[in-house]
Design an enzyme around this catalytic site. Structure first.
Site, PDB file in Angstrom:
ATOM      1  N   SER A 193       0.824  -1.207   0.000  1.00  0.00           N
ATOM      2  CA  SER A 193       0.000   0.000   0.000  1.00  0.00           C
ATOM      3  C   SER A 193       0.852   1.248   0.000  1.00  0.00           C
ATOM      4  CB  SER A 193      -0.853   0.053   1.264  1.00  0.00           C
ATOM      5  OG  SER A 193      -1.535  -1.137   1.460  1.00  0.00           O
TER       6      SER A 193
ATOM      7  N   HIS B  75      -2.364  -3.157  -6.602  1.00  0.00           N
ATOM      8  CA  HIS B  75      -2.892  -2.786  -5.294  1.00  0.00           C
ATOM      9  C   HIS B  75      -4.405  -2.940  -5.260  1.00  0.00           C
ATOM     10  CE1 HIS B  75      -3.814   0.329  -2.046  1.00  0.00           C
ATOM     11  NE2 HIS B  75      -3.328  -0.733  -1.447  1.00  0.00           N
TER      12      HIS B  75
ATOM     13  N   GLU C 108      -5.203  -0.374  -8.247  1.00  0.00           N
ATOM     14  CA  GLU C 108      -4.172   0.567  -8.690  1.00  0.00           C
ATOM     15  C   GLU C 108      -3.014  -0.259  -9.254  1.00  0.00           C
ATOM     16  OE1 GLU C 108      -4.713   4.406  -5.719  1.00  0.00           O
ATOM     17  OE2 GLU C 108      -3.738   2.633  -4.912  1.00  0.00           O
TER      18      GLU C 108
ATOM     19  N   ASN D  88      -4.614   5.725  -0.980  1.00  0.00           N
ATOM     20  CA  ASN D  88      -4.107   5.784   0.386  1.00  0.00           C
ATOM     21  C   ASN D  88      -3.463   7.127   0.699  1.00  0.00           C
ATOM     22  OD1 ASN D  88      -5.064   3.311   0.966  1.00  0.00           O
ATOM     23  ND2 ASN D  88      -3.117   2.239   0.786  1.00  0.00           N
TER      24      ASN D  88
END
Ligand SMILES: NC(=O)c1ccc[n+]([C@@H]2O[C@H](COP(=O)([O-])OP(=O)(O)OC[C@H]3O[C@@H](n4cnc5c(N)ncnc54)[C@H](O)[C@@H]3O)[C@@H](O)[C@H]2O)c1
Length: 597
Positions: free
Chosen positions: A121, A142, A154, A192
């Site tokens: 992440s 991701h 992602e 994130n």
């Protein structure tokens, strides 16, 4: 032609890995699922069967399909089992040295053409890739939590990831039914990077007892339409994982203090309170891994929450001062809930306008079948229209919703202090001024409270009840009971800029603008990422265009001035757009051009 993947491997079957296995197997791929020990393998298998059984129970998956899905998964201890797969996704804990060791080992074990992907992440995919002799075949994939549900992936390419590998992985995501955004290797990627500052800030609000965990979560769910509150989300992510992500983002992302993990997170991790996976985090769960929250010592007692039947006593009178959007909505809310309402505006003309607006809104309720004609008439009949504050002499509660200017509000409260009977709750709907300033304009600051409604008031279910350092507990309790009586959820918080919702929401929006300004991604991809990766009802740029860029800038400036947090400084791009008159939908152009759609 994109490469065909027939078998894939997943390393680590924790919160994310088990879900990623399910995504692959559901879409017809053979999966080699690898863990570090038999015990961990059993846990991973239990997570997968639990999740697929729930899908069957909910009618989302046929039993035969579940059996076929499970038969595609092979569980093994140790990386050697991955020698024949076409692609591996690594989902072990968020530690660079651990991931580098695993990638070096995967490089040795896997066939030369295999693609090696990490689900990290926040760590650098580039740094992970250089642990192998094939960095051009290393990529970030991701997934979002829960992987079987969230649509976004992602795809993170490093400066050396080959274009074919990127294309192959993008095609694979499409086959998995996911929407991908392909981006470069930056701490936190899109989602994130925008999410974790907000989560950390929410934890600090809880740590400083600014408000309760229930109220923080309710505020963000009801005020912003988020699928879950920030503390419940921290529990879902896992506090250990969240800690590592924040810590890495802090170190990699320019030491932004907002990413410095709040001390409480580390304490909870040390104490084994990891969230859902350990059965306890910010909340307590039925058992480890369960999504069901059970009461604990922090759960508010039933007596503290609002009584089930909270309708106002017959004849309870509320005064509403003002004639704008908020005042109009608030008059409607109180009248519909059975209160006698005294509306005070600056003249008959304004009153007539407000009356029309309330009637039109109530009519819509009738047309939609939500309100009977008799109820509409009764609600309208409960409102008296006045241009004089003197008519507030016998009300039980006053809600002020005049222009957002401190001098005007202070003068008004000084008058209310002279006119209203003792013991009456005096509430301001201010969204940005300190409530204490307004309270000190009276001789009875203990009776003054903030009631921050959201627009449109008749629809939005949340009210922030703002208590100052002078507000009495009785006043706060009465304000809470009033919220319940008008069918709203009241959340209690202190008297700080932005209260709960705006303080958590606007820095996130500002961060999105900064990300766009840095050309890391496009407005469309950022909006996509937040909607599909985090379940937000609108992306940040969609929301900014609706709220108004000038409004967002004003709120962000207030937050920055009060908290002096460098990370809260308004994004220069936001300032420039406002200067240029691009204020959003209301002017036809903001981040997007609305005149062409
Ligand atoms: N939790 C989230 O919401 C989330 C979302 C997206 C991405 N991620 C990322 O996914 C990765 C995994 O996070 P998580 O939350 O699933 O962690 P987790 O702690 O829930 O699971 C990690 C698993 O890896 C296993 N493991 C540890 N060492 C191993 C080894 N040497 N070989 C094989 N397995 C090993 C552990 O036994 C455990 O089951 C992290 O990089 C994290 O940043 C997490």
């Amino acid at each position: 032609m994109a490469r065909e993947f027939t078998s894939v491997g997943v390393v680590g079957l924790g919160t994310m890995g088990a879900g990623i296995v399910e995504v692959f197997a559901r879409n017809g791929l053979d999966v080699m699922a690898v863990e570090i020990s038999e015990a961990a393998l059993d846990r991973g298998r239990a997570t997968l069967t639990g999740s697929t059984d729930r899908a069957v129970a909910k009618g989302k998956l046929a039993e035969a399909d579940r059996d076929a899905l499970l038969s595609r998964v092979n569980f093994q201890v140790g990386l050697d089992a991955l020698h024949a797969v076409d692609l591996v996704v690594e989902a072990v804990p968020e530690h660079l040295d651990l991931k580098q060791r695993i990638f070096a080992e995967l490089d040795r074990v896997c066939k030369p053409e295999a693609i090696l992907a990490t689900n990290t992440s926040s760590l650098s995919v580039t740094e992970i890739s250089v642990a192998t002799a094939r960095p051009h075949q290393v990529i970030g994939i991701h997934f979002f939590n829960p992987a079987p549900v969230m649509k976004l992936v992602e795809v993170v390419r490093t400066v050396v990831t080959s274009a074919e590998v990127v294309a192959d992985v993008e095609a694979l995501c499409a086959r998995l039914g996911k929407v991908d955004v392909t981006i470069s290797d930056r701490a936190g990627f899109i989602a994130n990077a925008l999410l974790f500052g907000y989560l950390n800030h929410a934890v600090s609000m809880f740590e400083s007892r600014y408000t309760t965990r229930e109220d923080i979560d309710a505020a963000m769910k009801l005020g912003c339409g988020l699928p879950m509150g920030p503390l419940a989300l921290m529990d879902l992510i896992g506090l250990d994982t969240a800690y590592e992500i924040l810590d890495t983002m802090y170190r990699r992302g320019g030491r932004d203090r907002r990413h410095a993990p709040v001390p409480l997170i580390k304490q909870m991790v040390t104490a084994g309170l990891l969230g859902r996976k350990s059965g306890r985090g910010f909340y307590t769960y039925e058992r480890p891994g369960s999504p069901v929250v059970v009461p604990d010592e922090q759960t508010p007692l039933a007596t503290e929450s609002a009584p089930a039947d909270a309708s106002p006593a017959a004849g309870t009178k509320v005064g509403v001062v003002g004639s704008g959007t908020m005042a109009t909505g608030i008059i409607e809310v109180f009248a519909k809930a059975g209160y006698e309402v005294v509306s005070v505006t600056r003249g008959a003309e304004k009153s007539a306008k407000v009356f029309e607006a309330v009637r039109t809104s109530l009519n819509k309720g009738v047309v939609r079948g939500k309100l009977s004609e008799a109820d509409r008439e009764a609600a309208l009949g409960r409102i008296t229209w006045s241009a004089s504050l003197d008519h507030l002499a016998d009300v039980d509660l006053v809600v002020e919703a005049v222009v957002e200017e401190l001098s005007v509000k202070k003068a008004l409260f000084a008058s209310l202090d002279e006119i209203c009977k003792p013991g009456v709750v005096l509430a301001t709907t201010t969204s940005s001024l300190p409530v204490i300033d307004v309270a000190m304009a009276t001789q009875r600051p203990a009776d003054v409270v903030g009631l921050h409604f959201f627009n449109p008031a008749p629809i939005m279910p949340l009210v922030e009840v703002v208590r100052t350092i002078r507000t009495s507990p009785e006043t706060t309790a009465t304000a809470g009971a009033v919220c319940a009586a008008i069918g709203k959820t009241g959340v209690v918080c202190g008297d700080r800029s932005g209260f709960i919702v705006n303080a958590l929401l606007f820095p996130y929006l500002n961060d999105a603008v900064k990300m766009l300004e840095a050309n890391y991604s496009t407005a469309d991809d950022i909006d996509h990422a937040m909607k599909l990766g985090c379940g937000y009802p609108m992306g940040p740029f969609e929301l900014l265009d609706v709220v108004g860029l000038d409004v967002a800038l004003a709120i962000q400036r207030e937050l920055y001035l009060e908290l002096r947090e460098p990370g809260f400084a308004p994004a220069p791009l936001l300032e420039h757009l406002v200067t240029a008159g691009y204020l959003g939908r209301k002017t036809g152009r903001g981040f997007r051009d609305h005149t062409r759609r």
